[in-house]
Design an enzyme around this catalytic site. Sequence first.
Site, PDB file in Angstrom:
ATOM      1  N   GLU A 138       0.828  -1.201   0.000  1.00 10.12           N
ATOM      2  CA  GLU A 138       0.000   0.000   0.000  1.00 10.12           C
ATOM      3  C   GLU A 138       0.871   1.263   0.000  1.00 10.12           C
ATOM      4  O   GLU A 138       1.788   1.395   0.817  1.00 10.12           O
ATOM      5  CB  GLU A 138      -0.902  -0.002   1.235  1.00 10.12           C
ATOM      6  CG  GLU A 138      -1.809   1.216   1.345  1.00 10.12           C
ATOM      7  CD  GLU A 138      -2.691   1.176   2.592  1.00 10.12           C
ATOM      8  OE1 GLU A 138      -3.623   1.987   2.670  1.00 10.12           O
ATOM      9  OE2 GLU A 138      -2.450   0.324   3.483  1.00 10.12           O
TER      10      GLU A 138
ATOM     11  N   LYS B 213      -8.611   4.733  -2.676  1.00  6.06           N
ATOM     12  CA  LYS B 213      -9.210   4.189  -1.464  1.00  6.06           C
ATOM     13  C   LYS B 213     -10.457   5.000  -1.115  1.00  6.06           C
ATOM     14  O   LYS B 213     -10.409   6.229  -1.012  1.00  6.06           O
ATOM     15  CB  LYS B 213      -8.191   4.254  -0.320  1.00  6.06           C
ATOM     16  CG  LYS B 213      -8.607   3.517   0.949  1.00  6.06           C
ATOM     17  CD  LYS B 213      -7.448   3.519   1.941  1.00  6.06           C
ATOM     18  CE  LYS B 213      -7.767   2.686   3.168  1.00  6.06           C
ATOM     19  NZ  LYS B 213      -6.623   2.637   4.113  1.00  6.06           N
TER      20      LYS B 213
ATOM     21  N   CYS C  12      -5.955  -2.189   2.452  1.00  7.34           N
ATOM     22  CA  CYS C  12      -6.005  -2.204   3.906  1.00  7.34           C
ATOM     23  C   CYS C  12      -7.415  -2.431   4.456  1.00  7.34           C
ATOM     24  O   CYS C  12      -8.063  -3.400   4.122  1.00  7.34           O
ATOM     25  CB  CYS C  12      -5.378  -0.913   4.427  1.00  7.34           C
ATOM     26  SG  CYS C  12      -4.780  -0.989   6.128  1.00  7.34           S
TER      27      CYS C  12
END
Length: 324
Positions: free
Chosen positions: A46, A128, A162
């Site tokens: 990430e 995200k 995540c």
Amino acid sequence: MPRIVRAAAIQMSPVLGDDGLGTARKVCQAIRDAAEKGVALAVFPETVVPYYPYFSFIQPAFRFGGEHLELYERAPVIPGPVTDMVAEAAREAGMVVVLGVNERDFGTLYNTQIIFDATGEILLKRRKITPTYHERMVWGQGDGAGLKVVDSAAGRIGALACWEHYNPLARYALMTQHEEIHCAQFPGSLVGQIFSDQMEVTIRHHALESGCFVVNATGWLTEEQIKEIAGDPTLEGPLRGGCFTAIVSPEGKLLGTPLTEGEGMVIADLDFALITKRKRMMDSVGHYARPELLSLLHDRRPARPVQYVGENTPSFKSPDEVTP
């Protein structure tokens, strides 16, 4: 015909304090190293380029303004020199690459996942949807346009970052698009052993529920980097542990030995026959679904700050519309 794809989950540390291109160069070298091992799909951690904003986890927002501005200066734009560099490496290796970056879009940073095809083409650029906890002081929010599965040389690929994996509807949005390989990315070197334990449960569960392979990559900080980022011995503890780079089969089985410390690769051959084997018994978006009882509304329109109307007004294309 049997269909097998060799995948690599790559655990690596970023390059700190350079011009912002050091980590990208390191990514390209890892692509070349993986190619020598016959890898057709490589997944990186990430926002590894230029580095995950670890500073935001251990400092209050009013103190990390300097570090935040430094990240702005080093964050890549898309397309730009970083994506050109990685695209060339992917093309030369004939490899599908999934890379996490801090994307700069004028005055905002985003946690962005990029999927490069084996030709070097960018198949997907997604942001995200909701940064987690401390991350909300660093990144902007993505939108539903990025919740997309793409066809690549390695198969149908979806990606989440995540704690997006704790949003079951986001995962289901990808599952309904029949992802064959799910690419997961976590920062690593954060929170401690409990983060690793939770990560394992999360990715193994998604593999079982989706009936797909999961290739998960986490970052890694060296002791020197931990000391540099913390700047205070009392702040070093939260920057250790939390790594679990691994590959999971559709049956929830770990393929190979996960990496929980240090740099390296977890490599496994993904036998797509296992997808059918799993879904024959439980296809959560097919014969095991009950859409007349439970269904998902997915708004795939890109979020735009302005809409232009009229023939003579300038056109506007959202950055999220890089690809169809």
